[in-house]
Design a protein around this motif. Structure first.
Motif, PDB file in Angstrom:
ATOM      1  N   LEU A 184      -3.097  12.425   7.941  1.00 35.74           N
ATOM      2  CA  LEU A 184      -3.747  11.965   9.170  1.00 35.74           C
ATOM      3  C   LEU A 184      -5.268  12.055   9.132  1.00 35.74           C
ATOM      4  CD1 LEU A 184      -3.839  11.099  12.126  1.00 35.74           C
ATOM      5  CD2 LEU A 184      -3.174  13.427  12.771  1.00 35.74           C
ATOM      6  N   TRP A 185      -5.799  13.209   8.797  1.00 34.17           N
ATOM      7  CA  TRP A 185      -7.236  13.434   8.989  1.00 34.17           C
ATOM      8  C   TRP A 185      -8.114  12.713   7.976  1.00 34.17           C
ATOM      9  CZ3 TRP A 185      -6.820  14.579  13.622  1.00 34.17           C
ATOM     10  CH2 TRP A 185      -5.825  15.429  14.081  1.00 34.17           C
ATOM     11  N   PRO A 186      -7.834  12.754   6.679  1.00 38.26           N
ATOM     12  CA  PRO A 186      -8.686  11.963   5.766  1.00 38.26           C
ATOM     13  C   PRO A 186      -8.615  10.470   6.012  1.00 38.26           C
ATOM     14  CG  PRO A 186      -6.805  12.894   4.589  1.00 38.26           C
ATOM     15  CD  PRO A 186      -6.844  13.559   5.928  1.00 38.26           C
ATOM     16  N   LEU A 187      -7.430   9.967   6.372  1.00 40.85           N
ATOM     17  CA  LEU A 187      -7.308   8.537   6.650  1.00 40.85           C
ATOM     18  C   LEU A 187      -8.047   8.165   7.936  1.00 40.85           C
ATOM     19  CD1 LEU A 187      -6.200   5.773   6.037  1.00 40.85           C
ATOM     20  CD2 LEU A 187      -4.042   6.428   7.122  1.00 40.85           C
ATOM     21  N   ALA A 188      -7.937   9.003   8.965  1.00 46.00           N
ATOM     22  CA  ALA A 188      -8.628   8.720  10.222  1.00 46.00           C
ATOM     23  C   ALA A 188     -10.138   8.732  10.030  1.00 46.00           C
ATOM     24  CB  ALA A 188      -8.212   9.744  11.284  1.00 46.00           C
ATOM     25  N   LEU A 189     -10.655   9.685   9.261  1.00 46.63           N
ATOM     26  CA  LEU A 189     -12.099   9.754   9.031  1.00 46.63           C
ATOM     27  C   LEU A 189     -12.592   8.533   8.256  1.00 46.63           C
ATOM     28  CD1 LEU A 189     -12.643  13.532   8.197  1.00 46.63           C
ATOM     29  CD2 LEU A 189     -13.507  12.290  10.189  1.00 46.63           C
ATOM     30  N   ILE A 199     -10.684   1.574   4.499  1.00 40.27           N
ATOM     31  CA  ILE A 199      -9.295   1.903   4.840  1.00 40.27           C
ATOM     32  C   ILE A 199      -8.478   2.128   3.572  1.00 40.27           C
ATOM     33  CG2 ILE A 199      -7.198   1.020   5.921  1.00 40.27           C
ATOM     34  CD1 ILE A 199      -8.984  -0.491   7.890  1.00 40.27           C
ATOM     35  N   LEU A 200      -8.664   1.273   2.562  1.00 41.87           N
ATOM     36  CA  LEU A 200      -7.937   1.451   1.302  1.00 41.87           C
ATOM     37  C   LEU A 200      -8.321   2.753   0.610  1.00 41.87           C
ATOM     38  CD1 LEU A 200      -7.929  -2.172  -0.176  1.00 41.87           C
ATOM     39  CD2 LEU A 200      -6.028  -0.925   0.826  1.00 41.87           C
ATOM     40  N   ALA A 201      -9.607   3.093   0.660  1.00 44.01           N
ATOM     41  CA  ALA A 201     -10.040   4.374   0.082  1.00 44.01           C
ATOM     42  C   ALA A 201      -9.372   5.537   0.813  1.00 44.01           C
ATOM     43  CB  ALA A 201     -11.557   4.495   0.158  1.00 44.01           C
ATOM     44  N   GLY A 202      -9.285   5.444   2.138  1.00 40.36           N
ATOM     45  CA  GLY A 202      -8.602   6.490   2.898  1.00 40.36           C
ATOM     46  C   GLY A 202      -7.122   6.576   2.579  1.00 40.36           C
ATOM     47  N   LEU A 203      -6.481   5.417   2.375  1.00 48.03           N
ATOM     48  CA  LEU A 203      -5.068   5.416   2.011  1.00 48.03           C
ATOM     49  C   LEU A 203      -4.837   6.083   0.655  1.00 48.03           C
ATOM     50  CD1 LEU A 203      -4.047   1.813   3.139  1.00 48.03           C
ATOM     51  CD2 LEU A 203      -3.291   3.961   4.159  1.00 48.03           C
ATOM     52  N   LYS A 204      -5.728   5.834  -0.296  1.00 49.73           N
ATOM     53  CA  LYS A 204      -5.597   6.455  -1.619  1.00 49.73           C
ATOM     54  C   LYS A 204      -5.805   7.958  -1.541  1.00 49.73           C
ATOM     55  CE  LYS A 204      -7.631   4.336  -5.051  1.00 49.73           C
ATOM     56  NZ  LYS A 204      -8.652   3.599  -5.828  1.00 49.73           N
ATOM     57  N   ILE A 205      -6.830   8.391  -0.802  1.00 47.03           N
ATOM     58  CA  ILE A 205      -7.096   9.830  -0.671  1.00 47.03           C
ATOM     59  C   ILE A 205      -5.945  10.530   0.035  1.00 47.03           C
ATOM     60  CG2 ILE A 205      -8.625  11.529   0.392  1.00 47.03           C
ATOM     61  CD1 ILE A 205     -10.908   9.514   0.010  1.00 47.03           C
ATOM     62  N   SER A 206      -5.465   9.948   1.121  1.00 50.37           N
ATOM     63  CA  SER A 206      -4.381  10.577   1.871  1.00 50.37           C
ATOM     64  C   SER A 206      -3.082  10.588   1.065  1.00 50.37           C
ATOM     65  CB  SER A 206      -4.178   9.858   3.208  1.00 50.37           C
ATOM     66  OG  SER A 206      -3.891   8.488   3.006  1.00 50.37           O
ATOM     67  N   TRP A 207      -2.854   9.558   0.233  1.00 50.82           N
ATOM     68  CA  TRP A 207      -1.680   9.562  -0.655  1.00 50.82           C
ATOM     69  C   TRP A 207      -1.747  10.742  -1.614  1.00 50.82           C
ATOM     70  CZ3 TRP A 207       2.649   9.042  -3.241  1.00 50.82           C
ATOM     71  CH2 TRP A 207       2.638   9.146  -4.641  1.00 50.82           C
ATOM     72  N   ALA A 208      -2.916  10.971  -2.227  1.00 45.25           N
ATOM     73  CA  ALA A 208      -3.054  12.092  -3.168  1.00 45.25           C
ATOM     74  C   ALA A 208      -2.851  13.423  -2.451  1.00 45.25           C
ATOM     75  CB  ALA A 208      -4.430  12.039  -3.822  1.00 45.25           C
ATOM     76  N   PHE A 209      -3.425  13.563  -1.251  1.00 44.37           N
ATOM     77  CA  PHE A 209      -3.239  14.794  -0.483  1.00 44.37           C
ATOM     78  C   PHE A 209      -1.762  15.011  -0.154  1.00 44.37           C
ATOM     79  CE2 PHE A 209      -7.719  15.387   1.560  1.00 44.37           C
ATOM     80  CZ  PHE A 209      -8.249  15.509   0.283  1.00 44.37           C
ATOM     81  N   ALA A 210      -1.087  13.952   0.265  1.00 46.41           N
ATOM     82  CA  ALA A 210       0.311  14.082   0.653  1.00 46.41           C
ATOM     83  C   ALA A 210       1.193  14.440  -0.545  1.00 46.41           C
ATOM     84  CB  ALA A 210       0.794  12.778   1.291  1.00 46.41           C
ATOM     85  N   TRP A 211       0.936  13.829  -1.689  1.00 47.55           N
ATOM     86  CA  TRP A 211       1.769  14.065  -2.874  1.00 47.55           C
ATOM     87  C   TRP A 211       1.657  15.503  -3.340  1.00 47.55           C
ATOM     88  CZ3 TRP A 211       5.987  13.043  -4.791  1.00 47.55           C
ATOM     89  CH2 TRP A 211       6.298  13.005  -6.151  1.00 47.55           C
ATOM     90  N   ILE A 235       4.065   7.419   6.271  1.00 43.98           N
ATOM     91  CA  ILE A 235       4.103   6.398   7.320  1.00 43.98           C
ATOM     92  C   ILE A 235       3.737   7.007   8.671  1.00 43.98           C
ATOM     93  CG2 ILE A 235       5.625   4.842   8.603  1.00 43.98           C
ATOM     94  CD1 ILE A 235       7.100   4.289   6.000  1.00 43.98           C
ATOM     95  N   GLY A 236       4.271   8.198   8.949  1.00 36.75           N
ATOM     96  CA  GLY A 236       3.925   8.866  10.204  1.00 36.75           C
ATOM     97  C   GLY A 236       2.441   9.163  10.309  1.00 36.75           C
ATOM     98  N   GLY A 237       1.835   9.631   9.205  1.00 29.94           N
ATOM     99  CA  GLY A 237       0.404   9.907   9.216  1.00 29.94           C
ATOM    100  C   GLY A 237      -0.436   8.658   9.377  1.00 29.94           C
ATOM    101  N   VAL A 238      -0.026   7.559   8.739  1.00 29.52           N
ATOM    102  CA  VAL A 238      -0.772   6.299   8.853  1.00 29.52           C
ATOM    103  C   VAL A 238      -0.735   5.788  10.289  1.00 29.52           C
ATOM    104  CG1 VAL A 238      -0.766   3.863   8.170  1.00 29.52           C
ATOM    105  CG2 VAL A 238      -0.488   5.645   6.441  1.00 29.52           C
ATOM    106  N   ILE A 239       0.430   5.847  10.919  1.00 29.37           N
ATOM    107  CA  ILE A 239       0.544   5.382  12.302  1.00 29.37           C
ATOM    108  C   ILE A 239      -0.320   6.243  13.226  1.00 29.37           C
ATOM    109  CG2 ILE A 239       2.140   5.127  14.240  1.00 29.37           C
ATOM    110  CD1 ILE A 239       4.313   4.410  12.212  1.00 29.37           C
TER     111      ILE A 239
END
Length: 289
Positions: A163-168, A208-220, A101-105
């Protein structure tokens, strides 16, 4: 001045030719219809992998190096029945949710600034070029110095990984929005945050959804790696710590049970969260096949 009287065309009837005798295609048989179900195909792939795992483990015949799939299943059931795996999973998911959530914000704030001002674009380009190639786990020693032996250190590296994959991805989606939509938003007087939320975000939702999926995998995977290196947080360890502890005690079947739990959570989030979100948004709106 006389009124115009256009000629009226005589009515006629055209007889259609009879259709030639053609073969009418029958409906697909039930086996073919069942095979169209994605969950069945994926389930068969998982079953094949489990059978291959069982065969290789029995041929190898060394439980310390590679336990069988049945032994791992027993360890997984025991861990769930005792509540230990459930507790570890809850700790890991709680940390993951905070960092995600912090990274998404943070990503939304950066990309909103980037599409609004030239300074924001320069800031986003500079920060992503500097920090995106930096592995999140490499920041863990600094996080321990700054935030101490607590959850703050893990949340910090999780925010970095999200933060970074989602922002890109989000910024790339914003850049791909057609100019006609941008002009429509300006004609309605939309500016700033309203312009981003009502024009750019819906149009860039696939990216945005693609970024959310990528950032989820990175975070996990960052969380599991950080728990393997860092260990317990405030006396409480998650799935990574569970795997690390059992590796030290040479309980290889429990190590594999922890890994299976990590994989299962990844599959559940992908199928229940992201695929459902795509189905009710971009696929329903015809933005994605």
């Amino acid at each position: 001045m006389t009124a115009l009287n256009p000629p009226i065309r005589a009515e006629y009837e055209r007889v259609l030719e009879a259709l030639p005798d053609t073969h009418v295609e029958r409906l697909l048989p039930w086996t073919a219809r069942v095979w169209e179900q994605a969950w069945l195909r994926r389930g068969l792939i998982l079953l094949a992998l489990l059978i291959l795992w069982e065969i290789v483990a029995r041929i190898q015949n060394n439980d310390l190096l590679l336990p069988t799939a049945l032994q791992t299943a027993h360890a997984l059931v025991d861990g769930l029945a005792s509540g230990e795996l459930i507790t570890k999973t809850r700790i890991s998911l709680s940390l993951l949710l905070q960092g995600y959530i912090g990274g998404v914000i943070a990503a939304f704030v950066l990309t909103t600034l980037a599409v609004s001002t030239q300074f924001g674009r320069d800031l986003l380009a500079t920060l992503t070029a500097m920090l995106n190639p930096l592995p999140a786990i490499a920041l863990l020693p600094l996080a321990l110095l700054w935030f101490g032996l607590g959850q703050g250190s893990l949340v910090f590296v999780l925010i970095h990984s999200v933060l970074w994959p989602l922002a890109l991805n989000t910024y790339a989606g914003f850049q791909a929005v057609p100019e006609t939509l941008r002009m429509a938003g300006r004609n309605y007087g939309l500016k700033g945050l309203r312009y981003v939320l009502q024009i750019l975000v819906p149009a860039a939702l696939p990216s945005i959804l693609a970024g959310l999926k990528i950032s989820w995998a990175f975070a996990w995977r960052t969380l599991i790696a950080a728990e393997l290196v860092f260990g317990a947080s405030s006396g409480k360890g998650g799935l990574g710590w569970f795997i690390f502890q059992n590796r030290n005690e040479l309980f290889t079947d429990r190590v594999f049970a922890g890994l299976v739990m990590v994989i299962a959570i990844g599959l559940l989030v992908e199928s229940l969260v992201f695929q459902t979100l795509e189905r009710v948004t971009v696929r329903r709106w015809g933005m994605q096949r």
